[in-house]
Structure formats: C-alpha cells, structure tokens
Design an enzyme around this catalytic site. Structure first.
Site, PDB file in Angstrom:
ATOM      1  CG  ASP A 216      -0.511  -0.435   2.505  1.00 49.26           C
ATOM      2  OD1 ASP A 216       0.714  -0.554   2.670  1.00 49.26           O
ATOM      3  OD2 ASP A 216      -1.339  -0.663   3.415  1.00 49.26           O
ATOM      4  CD  GLU A 350      -6.515   1.916   6.407  1.00 43.84           C
ATOM      5  OE1 GLU A 350      -7.525   1.462   6.994  1.00 43.84           O
ATOM      6  OE2 GLU A 350      -5.384   1.915   6.942  1.00 43.84           O
ATOM      7  CB  THR A 436       1.310   6.100   5.299  1.00 50.16           C
ATOM      8  OG1 THR A 436       0.265   5.184   4.944  1.00 50.16           O
ATOM      9  CG2 THR A 436       2.214   5.480   6.343  1.00 50.16           C
TER      10      THR A 436
HETATM   11  C1  DMJ Z   1      -1.641   2.892  10.014  1.00 60.87           C
HETATM   12  O1  DMJ Z   1      -0.562   2.677  10.850  1.00 60.87           O
HETATM   13  C2  DMJ Z   1      -1.186   3.454   8.688  1.00 60.87           C
HETATM   14  O2  DMJ Z   1      -2.271   4.026   8.020  1.00 60.87           O
HETATM   15  C3  DMJ Z   1      -0.570   2.413   7.795  1.00 60.87           C
HETATM   16  O3  DMJ Z   1      -0.279   2.920   6.529  1.00 60.87           O
HETATM   17  C4  DMJ Z   1      -1.509   1.236   7.654  1.00 60.87           C
HETATM   18  N1  DMJ Z   1      -2.013   0.732   8.905  1.00 60.87           N
HETATM   19  C5  DMJ Z   1      -2.482   1.643   9.907  1.00 60.87           C
HETATM   20  C6  DMJ Z   1      -3.945   1.992   9.824  1.00 60.87           C
HETATM   21  O4  DMJ Z   1      -4.784   1.038   9.409  1.00 60.87           O
END
Ligand code: DMJ
Length: 456
Positions: A216, A350, A436
């Site tokens: 991702d 998300e 992220t």
């Molecule tokens: C978060 O730590 C971040 O968004 C990461 O990119 C994916 N997992 C979690 C949220 O679901």
C-alpha cells in the site's frame, strides 16, 4: 463531533494508560505492541498534531511536556523501522511544523539517527526490524526468503527528506534516494512491484503484489514524494503513474454487480479479495488525478469515486455499518467478508480517509453523508466508557470488543473525520501532504530558499 470523540479517546488514555503505548478501554490499562519495542508513548506522539489541529490546547501542552520529559530513545529495544518512522518520526515532524516547538525537531532528528543502522545491508534496502541500542537489524521471519517488505522500506521517503531538510544532514535523503535507485534497476513483472525484496541479493522474493497490506503505502509515497517536492521529483512522478497503469491493467476489476475493486496478484493469478487497507487507494487516485496526463484526469477521479463506493458498500453490507478487514468478490458474494478471521474492524481509517479526499476534490455531499454514517456506527458500537475499541465481527448482532484503542484512531481516523467536516483551507493540499499515518508535512516549495534570501 470528532472533537468530542477525540476528547473521549484522549481523556481515557490519559486516565488509564498515560505514558504507555496504547489504551485497553475495557481492562482500563495500557497496551503495548511489540512493534514499538520499549519505546513508550505511541498514542501521545501519534495524537500531538490532531490535538493541535483541533485546538485542544491544554491537552497539546501536556503531551508536549511528556515528550520533553519522558520520550526516550536510549533504550534497548527491537522496533519496527516502518512503524516507528510513520508514527513517531512522522508525529514529531508534524508537531514541529505546526507548533514551531524546537523539542519536536530535536527528537525527530535524534530518532532518525537511531534508525540509520537499519540501512546497513549489502543493497542499502533497510531491515524491517532494528535493535536501536545495538544497531543490529533483521527481517520478519515470515517474509519470503529473508525479504524486506515493499510497504515498509517504501514508506520512509517523506519523513527522511524532511529529516535532511531540518537537520542539514543529507544522509537521510541519500538513504531513501538509494532505495529508489535499487528499485529502478530491477525488472518488474508486468510492470508490477512485488511485496518482497531481498536486501542482501537485491532480488525480488515471491511475486505477490498488493495495493493493501505489504504494498500500500509504497505507492502512496511515490505520489506524495512528487507532490511534497513541489512537483519537481519527476522520478517519483513517473514511477507512480507507471505503477498505476500496471495496477489498472492487472489488478483492478469490476464485479458483476458493477463494483470496482482492486484484487491481489499472486504470480499472475488473481485473488478476488480487497483489504480495508486497500481502501486508501480511492483517495490516492483522486489526489493524483491532477498530475495524470490531461486526458486521464477525469478517469483517475472516477476511479477514486468507484473505490470509495465499493468501500462504502463493504460497510453498508455489514450489521454494524463498519467495514471488515477484508472482503471478497467470489463464491457468489460481493464486498462481503466470508472468512471468520477477516470480519474484524480495528478502528482503521482508510475508508474515511478516502471520503475526506473525495470530498475535498469533488465536494459531492455523499462523502460527508458516508462519513456521518461511520461516526454513528463508531459511537454505537465502538465507544465504551473507557475509550474506543475495535470489534471482532462486524456482521454479528452483538459486539465482541477486542479491547484495544489503536493509536492510529487518534492520529488518522479522528483527524480525517475532523477534516471531512472542516473547510478546505484547513491544511490545504497545495501546502501539505499527509504521511501514511495522517501526519501533515509541508510541501517544500521551490522558492522557499529564496524567500529567506529576499527577506534579508
Ligand atoms: C496505520 O498505521 C497506517 O495508516 C498504515 O499505513 C496502515 N495501517 C495503519 C492503519 O490502518
């Protein structure tokens, strides 16, 4: 409302788990995930910028004081380089840029330096795990043939560019530019990036490709590296749009019911499953629409809208109106989890993240309506006296809570909800990109250097 939610999440963390990583809202005690080793205070550092943006001034001050007095990286701890980077480095950087308080800059650089030994591999592709005292790294034992993970080593770029910018030390940016170089030299099967890359041999591991877990945020950071560079990082731009092209050809499909989804690719075969994590891609496609070749702009927005719709369906087709960890498009179902171990919801952001991007970029009111549905579901099923908790089965009549208030609930889920219902000039996209973990980092404008010159 998201402000009230933040207050509830924060107050309970403070009451029952202050200084520890996360809160267990039912047991009313701290929760420590081994992702952070002995580093403490994940919720505090992850929440700093959300507190700031929501103007929760007292809370921000107490968080700052904790960081000053207690945040300590001189510990004997094996940590996840990726998790510590996105939550701690990212959280500290945002807190610095928003508040201008020197302590956050200092701590971010100090932690960045602790992470550098992770890059001591034959290729410079970093280890997943690092002991920050001894500097010894290794990879997850389950990862294909000793590989590092695409979404982990590919999600350091934004933070490391800022660490160089703020410290004057080019080493951070050099490390992440080298990752780019290694990737550019490699052949990519069908133009796709496998999730596994061996840091010693520099060869791909298993040919599994995902826009969800393990892949991702690598794609997200290609686009955002270009945006954060004030659109000067042409290499990042090309890698992003080429990758999206390959993803469209090989992974994106439409169900017979008309739902667009992103499947997982395993050595050329598709698994018709989409993860909750993959739902961030709706927002990513829409955010990247503007930079796509001019005849494709509308198409990328449309793709974002279709993914948003599919992910909304994954919520709407459950009993609790909260989405499962993964949903499938096979065996006669669409956007529904079929395996018991994929029916949980752990307060992930998300889907709301995608609503926020779609709202800002289209102003179609349905995205606020969908966000509101999520608020109602969170309040009904996840809110407890002691904070917020994840749910084990979103299809069930009765809640079974997992007793964890994830730190990303405060940094991401609640921040994206707040932004979804705010004006566009709060953290406008021309000036900020979100890492992220939803930590805003400023765009490094081309003329920034000159500005100071001009002011002199
Ligand atoms: C978060 O730590 C971040 O968004 C990461 O990119 C994916 N997992 C979690 C949220 O679901």
């Amino acid at each position: 409302v998201s402000l009230q939610m933040m207050k509830h999440a924060w107050d309970n963390y403070k009451r029952y788990a202050w200084g520890l990583n996360e809160l267990k809202p039912i047991s009313k005690q701290g929760h420590s995930s081994n992702l952070f080793g002995n580093i403490q205070g994940a919720t505090i550092v992850d929440a700093l910028d959300t507190l700031y943006i929501m103007e929760m001034k007292e809370e921000f001050e107490e968080a700052k004081e904790w960081v000053e007095k207690n945040l300590d990286f001189n510990v004997n701890a094996e940590i996840s380089v990726f998790e510590v980077n996105i939550r701690f480095v990212g959280g500290l950087l945002s807190a610095y840029y928003l508040s201008g308080e020197e302590v956050f800059r200092k701590k971010a650089v100090e932690l960045g330096e602790k992470l550098l030994p992770a890059f001591n591999t034959p290729t410079g592709i970093p280890w997943a795990l690092l002991n920050i005292k001894s500097g010894i790294g290794r990879n997850w034992p389950w990862a294909s043939g000793g590989s590092s993970i695409l979404a982990e080593f590919g999600t350091l770029h934004l933070e490391f560019v800022h660490l160089s910018h703020l410290s004057g030390n080019p080493v951070f940016a050099e490390k992440v530019m080298n990752i780019r170089k290694v990737l550019n030299r490699l052949d990519k099967p069908e133009g796709l990036y496998p999730n596994y890359l061996n840091p010693s041999s520099g060869q791909w591991g298993q040919h599994h490709v995902s826009i969800g877990g393990l892949g991702d945020s690598f794609y997200e950071y290609l686009l955002k590296a270009w945006l954060m560079s004030d659109k000067t990082d042409e290499d990042g731009k090309k890698m992003y749009y080429d990758a999206v092209q390959a993803i469209e050809t090989h992974l994106i499909r439409k169900s017979s019911g008309g739902l667009t989804y992103i499947a997982e690719w395993k050595g050329g075969l598709l698994e018709h499953k989409m993860g909750h994590l993959t739902c961030f891609a709706g927002g990513m496609f829409a955010l990247g629409a503007d930079g796509a070749p001019s005849d494709k702009t509308g198409h990328h927005i449309e793709l974002g809208a279709e993914i948003a719709k599919t992910c909304h369906e994954s919520y709407d087709r459950t009993r609790m109106k909260l989405g499962p960890e993964a949903f499938r498009f096979d065996g006669g179902v669409e956007a529904i989890a079929t395996r018991q171990n994929e029916k949980y919801y752990i307060l992930r952001p998300e889907v709301i993240e995608t609503y926020m991007y779609m709202w800002r970029l289209t102003h179609d009111p349905k995205y606020r309506q969908w966000g509101w549905e999520a608020v109602e579901a969170l309040e009904k099923h996840c809110r407890l006296d002691g904070g917020y908790s994840g749910i084990r089965d979103v299809y069930n009549n009765h809640e079974s809570h997992d007793d964890v208030q994830q730190s990303f609930f405060l940094s991401e889920t609640l921040k994206y909800l707040y932004l979804l219902f705010s004006e566009d000039d709060l953290l406008p996209f021309e000036h900020w990109v979100f890492n992220t973990e939803a930590h805003p980092l400023p765009v490094l404008h081309k003329d920034d250097g000159n500005k100071e010159e001009n002011q002199k």
